[in-house]
Structure formats: C-alpha cells, structure tokens
Design an enzyme around this catalytic site. Structure first.
Site, PDB file in Angstrom:
ATOM      1  N   GLU A  60       0.316  -1.147   0.130  1.00 43.16           N
ATOM      2  CA  GLU A  60       0.043   0.207  -0.352  1.00 43.16           C
ATOM      3  C   GLU A  60       1.143   1.442   0.414  1.00 43.16           C
ATOM      4  O   GLU A  60       0.270   2.034   0.866  1.00 43.16           O
ATOM      5  CB  GLU A  60      -0.710   0.298   1.336  1.00 43.16           C
TER       6      GLU A  60
HETATM    7  C1  TNX Z   1      -5.232  -4.198   4.864  1.00 43.72           C
HETATM    8  S1  TNX Z   1      -3.244  -6.322   4.577  1.00 43.72           S
HETATM    9  C2  TNX Z   1      -3.627  -3.734   5.026  1.00 43.72           C
HETATM   10  C3  TNX Z   1      -3.180  -2.876   6.824  1.00 43.72           C
HETATM   11  C4  TNX Z   1      -4.708  -2.457   7.324  1.00 43.72           C
HETATM   12  C5  TNX Z   1      -6.069  -3.831   6.775  1.00 43.72           C
HETATM   13  C6  TNX Z   1      -7.017  -4.329   7.952  1.00 43.72           C
HETATM   14  C7  TNX Z   1      -1.861  -5.199   3.942  1.00 43.72           C
HETATM   15  C8  TNX Z   1      -0.895  -5.418   2.920  1.00 43.72           C
HETATM   16  N1  TNX Z   1      -2.581  -3.869   4.783  1.00 43.72           N
HETATM   17  O1  TNX Z   1      -2.421  -1.857   6.786  1.00 43.72           O
HETATM   18  O2  TNX Z   1      -4.114  -2.576   9.259  1.00 43.72           O
HETATM   19  O3  TNX Z   1      -6.223  -3.895   6.089  1.00 43.72           O
HETATM   20  O4  TNX Z   1      -7.521  -5.215   7.356  1.00 43.72           O
END
Ligand code: TNX
Length: 505
Positions: free
Chosen positions: A316
């Site tokens: 992300e």
């Molecule tokens: C996605 S999984 C994210 C996290 C959040 C989560 C909450 C991932 C690689 N990133 O930063 O905490 O969703 O469900």
C-alpha cells in the site's frame, strides 16, 4: 466407538480406533522422555500443560521405565517414526513437513508419541492433549486410538498487528499458546506502521524513544525491548513457533519519519497519525539518509530474531512511482539477503526482482494478479492470506461490534471453506508455501477483543493449513469445533458464538 476423534482440530491425516480400554489419567502420571535436552524440554512442556489441567505435578523421567500403578506418556524422537509427506504437500516442503510428523498410540495406562524431530513430538503430544477429555467421574481420559499425522503445509501462520494498538509480551504469549494448541508454527509480528514503531532498534534508538507511544485513537502504545523479543523468541521456540519480524517499508513509515525527520524531503517531522488511513507516508529513494536507515533497521530485525525470515512489508504505497518503489524494495531485499535471511513481502513486491525462494504474501485477490503469477514463475513462493477468508479483524457479520469490513464479513464457514491451491488461477500449487491468518488492531485494543475475533476462526484457518484436502469438510469441522468452547472457557478466552455451529452444551 466413534470413528473420528471429535475433539481434534486440526484433523489428523489418519486416525483409527483401537480395540482397547481408554487411557484414564489416574493420580500418578509420568512422562518418559529420551535424554536429549530437546526431548526433555518437550517433556517438561507436556508435564506443565497436563499438570495445569489436573492440578497435580507431573514427573518427567529421563531414564528408566514406569513403576506399577503409574500411567505413562512416552515421548520418543526416532528417525524411523517419520510419516511421509502427503501428495497435496508442495514438493519443496515435503522434507520439512515430514519432519513435523508424528505417530501416536493411546491405550490403557500408556500413550506413546514417536516423531522424527521434537517439532513432531510436540505436535503429537498436542494431539494427545486434545484427546484427553473429562469423563463422567471427572477424570481425564482419551480413547484408545492410533494416529499418524503430517501437516500439509510447512508455513501455518498468524500475523499480529502490534503497531496500530499494542499487545504486551504476556498477551503475545497467550496468542502463542493458542497457536501451539492448533499446531500453527509461524507468528508474524507487524512491528512498525504509521501510528508507531514497536521494536527497540539498537542502531536507531529514536524510533522507540519518539514513536513507540503512538497508536490509533483509543489504542494502546508500547514497545518490545530487545530483552522482550529474546524472551518471546524462546517462549515461542519451546512451543514450536518461529517469529517473523516485519519492518514495513517503504510506505507505512509515518512513525519512522517522526523519529528521523531527515528521511523526509522537507526535513520536518510529520504530525502523529492516529487515524485509519493508509498509503500516504513514504521513504524517498533520492534522500541521502534513506539507504542507511533501511540497512540499520532491517539488519537489527534480522539480528534480533532467530528465524530464517524477515518481512519487509511493501504494501500500500499509494504515492510513489513504480521505479522508485522497485529501487527501495530491491535495496531492502538486498539487506535482508545479505543478513542471511529469506525475504517475505506483501503481494505488491511481486514485480521487483527477488531471489528465488523469496516469499510473496497474497492478501488481496481483487486486483490483477499477473505480477504475482510472474513472480511465482521466476521462483517465488506464495503465502496465502486472502483478506476475504483469513483477515480475522473482519467482522463476522453486520452485528459484530468491533472489526473492519473492507474485505467483507467473514463468518466461520468463510474462513474454513476454501482451498489454498485454487486461490490464484494459473499458479503452480507447488509454489504455495502455506497459509497465514492476519489480525489487524485498528479496532482491537485489548486481549478479549483480539481473542473474540480469533476464536473460532483461527481454528478453521489452522485446519486449512494443516489438514489435507480429503480430510477436510465443513460438516466435519462444524461438528468438531462445537466442542472447543470447553478449552476456550477453561483458558478464559473470549470467543464468538457463531450461529453456524450447534455448540455443545
Ligand atoms: C490492509 S494487508 C492492510 C493493513 C490494514 C488492514 C486492515 C495489508 C498489506 N494492509 O494496513 O491494517 O488491511 O484490515
């Protein structure tokens, strides 16, 4: 006699009732072990766990046999006890899974576990411990049975977010014990994020000094010291669990930028982040401070943990061109490899050239997965953490008080009823290294909240990871999980009363 042990999760490869009286645990139980220190340590753990249930001290005996009137549990490491890997186990992991196998035989007055390694011995003991259930007279008993068991996948994990809200070492130990009960063996600690930096990092003391107290609104601050991590490492190792530290780069770094503002183009520290947004913070490849920071923090993570893996995050990063992302991930991967560890990264790292055997962790099946297929084709392994199945911070249903729902609602059956090898079309099933549940702490700010999200779903994910396809069925699991609250209640664990199960009275 029931053909299946209703108590057992995850389901074993083979179990066969024996025509004999059950094992009834009388006042004198002795654990007989071989004399290697590792066998003795499994014996001590076994004696401790059984002793807690019977409120009686259990003797561990390294030499000699049983005396008349004693019940015995024999724990033996022996190379010929190995159960061969199942055909559904990915080829590269067959030796490792067979090493975790065991054979268990239970009869009147005597139970014996034989396994090729102490990991197998522990797994076999845990099966015996699950089979022991109180009878009408209050004594613990286990039916006479022969079990031969081997895990399907070598990586059976849980990822725990300490960054959004902290869990203390004692709480992490509760999670480790729970993992051990269900034969999960990899605990991935998400140690850094926008809100906070949780790991004491000796090369960069300001990280915890400046950024360990942060949390999401309502969450808890805190840190793991080097001593805490050492203690957790040995607690986990004694329970068959390996720690995987995650230092999330090059995004999710707001806390790091606060501690070391020279990592930002302006040189100014950003404000604390207490919200839930992701994707805004980033390292900058062109800044002189960046490379040294990456080296320091990843080398410390590698040095402070005993396991073979370091997770470098990679998820992300929404404000960076791909070329800069590639440069930063490649730099981070190089540090991890030169420290002698294997790289793990979230699925976004697919596309960056990585050493064969690196692990790509799949979490979002919605985007195009072509880069993931290509990474696998060039030798990456795939760790399956589909958000819509195993993100255990997702709400069970609309009425669940805590949790998020970006990946949907996950009721027990959703967490259970899926097949890791079929998740991504067009990949070789041999590339799948295993399955990992994840639980993020944006809304989970204490142990009860965490456990209520883990139970019963963690038991479901553990069976997906351990049990071979022909031994898995939702109806079978549903019947067996109905008996688990006896254990959860005994341990004082909060759990969700899923309406999909007819819970045993
Ligand atoms: C996605 S999984 C994210 C996290 C959040 C989560 C909450 C991932 C690689 N990133 O930063 O905490 O969703 O469900």
């Amino acid at each position: 006699m029931q053909p299946e042990a209703i108590e057992l999760i995850p389901q074993a490869l083979r179990s066969e009732p024996l025509d004999a009286e059950p094992f009834v645990l009388g006042p004198r139980l002795v654990v007989l072990v071989g004399d290697s220190p590792d066998e003795v340590s499994v014996g001590v753990l076994a004696a401790d766990l059984i002793g807690r249930r019977t409120h009686r001290a259990v003797e561990v005996r390294g030499h000699g046999g049983a005396a008349p009137g004693e019940d015995v549990l024999v724990l033996r490491v022996s190379p010929d006890a190995a159960v061969p890997a199942h055909e559904s186990t990915p080829e590269p992991d067959r030796a490792a899974t067979s090493a975790q196998s065991y054979r268990l035989e239970v009869g009147q007055g005597r139970a014996q576990v034989s396994a090729p390694t102490t990991a197998g011995l522990l797994a076999g003991f845990l099966t015996f411990q699950q089979l022991l259930q109180p009878g009408p007279d209050g004594l613990l008993r286990a039916r006479a049975v022969r079990v031969e068991d081997v895990p399907r996948y070598s990586w059976r994990g849980l990822s725990l977010d300490l960054a959004r809200s902290f869990f203390t070492p004692d709480e992490i130990k509760v999670v480790i014990s729970l993992m051990t009960h269900y034969k999960l063996n990899m605990l991935h600690l998400h140690l850094t994020d926008d809100q906070a930096w949780r790991l004491e990092t000796p090369s960069r003391p300001r990280l915890v000094a400046e950024a360990a107290d942060g949390a999401v609104t309502g969450g808890r601050g805190g840190r793991l010291t080097v001593a805490d991590l050492r203690d957790l490492t040995s607690y986990a190792a004694a329970r068959g669990v390996t720690l995987v530290p995650e230092i999330d780069l090059p995004g999710h770094v707001n806390a790091a930028l606060r501690a070391y503002p020279e990592l930002t183009p302006s040189g100014e520290a950003p404000s604390a982040h207490v919200g839930l947004e992701v994707g805004f913070s980033r390292l900058t490849a062109a800044l002189p401070a960046t490379q040294g920071f990456i080296e320091d923090v990843l080398n410390d993570a590698a040095r402070l943990t005993a396991g073979p893996y370091v997770h470098l995050g990679g998820d992300e990063v929404l404000t960076m061109e791909r070329a800069e992302y590639t440069e930063l991930i490649a730099a981070a991967a190089k540090v991890v490899q030169e420290a002698g560890k294997t790289v793990v990264g979230w699925q976004e790292v697919a596309g960056v050239p990585l050493a064969p055997g690196s692990v790509v962790q799949l979490w979002d099946t919605r985007p195009d997965l072509q880069a993931v297929r290509e990474a696998v084709a060039s030798g990456a392994r795939l760790l399956m953490s589909p958000g819509s199945r195993v993100y255990l911070d997702m709400k069970y249903d609309a009425s669940t008080e805590l949790g998020l729902d970006w990946a949907g609602h996950i009721e027990l059956r959703d967490a259970y009823d899926w097949e890791p090898a079929d998740l991504v079309e067009g990949i070789d099933p041999d590339a799948v290294i295993g399955v990992e549940a994840a639980v993020w702490s944006e809304t989970l700010h204490d142990l009860d909240s965490l456990l209520r999200m883990l139970l019963p779903r963690l038991a479901a994910v553990a069976e997906v990871a351990w049990s071979v396809p022909e031994r898995r069925s939702w109806e079978g699991f549903r019947a067996r999980v109905a008996h688990q609250p006896a254990f959860w209640d005994r341990a004082g664990f909060a759990w969700h009363r899923s309406p999909q199960v007819d819970w045993a009275p």
